[in-house]
Design a protein around this motif. Structure first.
Motif, mmCIF file in Angstrom:
data_model
loop_
_atom_site.group_PDB
_atom_site.id
_atom_site.type_symbol
_atom_site.label_atom_id
_atom_site.label_comp_id
_atom_site.label_asym_id
_atom_site.label_seq_id
_atom_site.Cartn_x
_atom_site.Cartn_y
_atom_site.Cartn_z
ATOM 1 N N THR A 256 40.798 47.592 33.499
ATOM 2 C CA THR A 256 39.344 47.210 33.144
ATOM 3 C C THR A 256 38.338 47.829 34.126
ATOM 4 N N ASP A 362 31.000 49.732 47.165
ATOM 5 C CA ASP A 362 32.250 48.742 47.014
ATOM 6 C C ASP A 362 31.994 47.813 46.134
ATOM 7 N N GLY A 363 33.045 47.324 45.394
ATOM 8 C CA GLY A 363 32.777 46.190 44.657
ATOM 9 C C GLY A 363 34.035 45.596 44.360
ATOM 10 N N THR A 367 40.845 41.692 36.599
ATOM 11 C CA THR A 367 41.180 41.886 35.337
ATOM 12 C C THR A 367 40.702 40.425 34.650
ATOM 13 N N ASP A 442 41.913 35.831 47.058
ATOM 14 C CA ASP A 442 41.270 36.573 48.162
ATOM 15 C C ASP A 442 40.793 35.494 49.207
ATOM 16 N N ARG A 457 44.590 39.424 50.520
ATOM 17 C CA ARG A 457 45.149 38.392 49.490
ATOM 18 C C ARG A 457 45.521 37.169 50.202
ATOM 19 N N LYS A 560 46.959 50.160 43.887
ATOM 20 C CA LYS A 560 47.084 49.087 44.757
ATOM 21 C C LYS A 560 48.581 49.171 45.639
#
Ligand code: 3UK
Length: 569
Positions: A256, A362-363, A367, A442, A457, A560
């Motif tokens: 997405t 940055d963001g 999903t 997170d 994480r 990732k």
């Protein structure tokens, strides 16, 4: 819920019970959605109706393999293609509203047209990553009860294998194919007009599967209004793109991040999307130059690799020929660079700024949330921080009971907004949504100025000798060392300390040879040097007690790091 347009009600029937949904808020005036809507009207048909049909919507680039590059479709042409395919879906393939249609292909204009066709007929798009194998495709087909598929002919093999095992998939139609029963041949005979199915704003439009690292993939269900909601939040308030922008980037449309960044957001402002079939850093650099792209979406490591390629090109001389990565590339067209998918280390932000003069945006997205919910603008960027809640969203940092932790303490990121997590028939709903808030998994803290600062994480936090250590903070420190190209930090079991910090490091090509020492002596000296370097940058107890050099690191198709794989070894 509104009256559905779906004749096949599988999606509605398998939504989580209403009391397990996250709270949804529609705080902004632009988030007031009518009861009935089809998102393709707003993103595509509208431009043609408003007399803007001649603007360029999508450009295809196959990276030179000659299969499908060179396509340039205006909004009117993309609409005509989508309408023809919509007619094929309904009259040739028997798709009815609510059916799940699997989409499989690299990022191409044809893939974009297929996506809109699925929206138009009121079906549900289930886009899949190109690299998925038959086994994973089978899980998706079974879970989402997929009845139809539109698949790039180049990727037909694995899908055929999956279909042999899952007969629920009745019809597969291949696109970018010369076959007599291929999508192009069927579409050719169809009309370029189509009346969109009048879907409810809360009819499911897509099921996006998570790039889950372990276990069964989870399907996240998003409505027609969610597609528009994400276009009205982050792009408007943080990205601030214009109709003359040219978007480019690497994430697959099945992710997405890519669907929003490379299709929905450009079309929502009447801009142009360049869809690259190959988007490795080596391919992205020349593509930016060739298309004079202005807005780039990719992952932090890809920006880092592009800097390395640019720097190598600069030292070997701009005149050098041969591999594209050895050339100096003209990136002067770029205006905005977006990083997401993983935390953006401060060192990478700085490198990109030194190389291009651009401050990255940055963001953090997910999903489950469909797109980005904590971010910033270029002006409000703060190195090492993700930013603040995107207008339309709220975010907090909470403890296990869902209470706010004190400012500056590490806790769990909790968010809510107009979009949120609704897993398709999955008990893990109860883990992601608690007290009405989405828990992204997170660990974050909020600094004195209200910036959200990523830690790790939650299941990647390292506990060593009683200290909590966030691997990404150690990675950031390592990345600032001149010899380090890439790295990953994990906790490995240790009798004395519970866990110790271990770093897997990919060195830059000449990091050891430059010292003139033997390989073994050079490695040992470099380990010591890197450890001292980290101790001098962050609190010494966080330094990696073990360092292992690797040629590469395990990553998902969405870029990732797969830290769990390194822990397993
Ligand atoms: C991590 C980040 C720190 C974070 C995504 C933008 O990545 C996306 O979706 P996924 O479902 O993964 C979600 C998880 O990825 N993450 C993503 N962005 C950042 N961590 N800083 C970031 N900027 O752990 C998050 O929970 O694959 C990203 C848009 C749409 C997306 N689906």
């Amino acid at each position: 819920m509104h009256r559905t347009a779906h004749l096949d009600t599988f999606a509605r029937d398998h939504l989580p019970p209403r009391d397990q949904w996250p709270e949804l808020v529609f705080d902004l005036p632009e988030l007031q959605f009518p009861e009935r809507m089809n998102c393709s009207q707003d993103l595509l048909d509208r431009w043609v109706a408003e007399g803007q049909g001649g603007r360029t919507a999508v450009i295809g680039d196959d990276g030179g393999d000659g299969r499908g590059g060179g396509i340039r479709w205006t909004y009117a042409e993309l609409q005509a293609q989508a309408n023809r395919i919509a007619n094929v879906l309904v009259s040739e393939l028997g798709v009815v509203p609510g059916n799940r249609v699997l989409l499989r292909g690299a990022n191409t204009p044809q893939m974009a047209a297929c996506w809109f066709a699925v929206m138009k007929v009121g079906a549900i798009a289930v886009a899949t990553m190109p690299l998925l194998r038959a086994k994973e495709l089978g899980q998706v087909i079974e879970k989402a009860r997929v009845s139809h598929a539109l698949c790039d002919a180049a990727l037909a093999g694995e899908l055929a294998t999956a279909r042999a095992q899952f007969p629920v998939l009745e019809r597969v139609c291949l696109f970018r194919s010369d076959a007599a029963d291929g999508l192009e041949a069927l579409a050719e005979r169809q009309s370029t007009s189509f009346e969109n199915v009048d879907t409810a704003s809360d009819d499911c439009a897509l099921i996006a599967f998570t790039s889950g690292t372990t276990g069964q993939p989870k399907g996240t269900m998003h409505f027609h209004r969610d597609v528009l909601a994400i276009c009205r939040c982050w792009p408007v308030h943080c990205l601030r793109a214009r109709s003359d922008d040219v978007f480019i980037g690497s994430p697959p449309l099945a992710f997405t991040f890519g669907l929003g960044g490379l299709l929905l957001f450009p079309l929502s402002v009447g801009a142009t999307a360049v869809l690259l079939e190959k988007a490795s850093p080596d391919a992205l650099l020349p593509a930016i130059e060739k298309h004079r792209a202005t807005v780039c979406f990719t992952a932090p490591t890809s920006y880092r690799a592009m800097v390395a390629a640019i720097t190598a090109g600069a030292t070997s001389g701009a005149a050098s020929t041969g591999a594209d990565s050895g050339k100096a590339h003209d990136l002067s067209s770029l205006r905005k660079c977006v990083s997401a998918g993983e935390a953006l280390p401060a060192a990478t932000r700085q490198l990109w700024k030194d190389t291009t003069g651009l401050e990255m945006i940055d963001g953090i997205g997910a999903t489950e949330m469909l797109h980005i919910f904590v971010s910033h603008t270029e002006e409000t960027a703060r190195p090492g921080a993700t930013g603040k809640p995107v207008p339309g969203y709220r975010a907090r940092v909470v403890d296990d009971e869902g209470r706010d932790v004190p400012q500056g303490s590490v806790g769990k990121l909790a968010v809510l907004g107009p979009t949120g997590c609704r897993y398709l028939a999955d008990d893990r709903q109860l883990k992601y949504v608690k007290h009405g808030w989405n828990l992204t998994g997170d660990a974050y803290l909020i600094d004195a100025d209200g910036y959200f600062v990523y830690q790790a994480r939650t299941d990647d936090m390292i506990i060593s000798g009683g200290y909590n250590i966030a691997g990404p903070e150690v990675e950031s420190a390592l990345l600032a060392h001149p010899g380090v190209a890439e790295c990953a930090v994990v906790g490995v079991p240790d009798e004395e300390r519970g866990q110790v910090v271990k770093a897997f490091v990919v060195l830059k090509p000449n990091a050891i040879d430059a010292t003139g020492a033997t390989r073994a002596a050079g490695e040992a000296a470099l380990i010591k040097e890197i450890q001292d370097f980290v101790k001098a940058t962050i609190a010494p107890y966080k330094y990696p007690r073990a360092i292992e050099f690797r040629a590469s690191l395990p990553r998902t198709e969405t870029g990732k790091l797969q830290r769990f794989r390194l822990r397993e070894q």
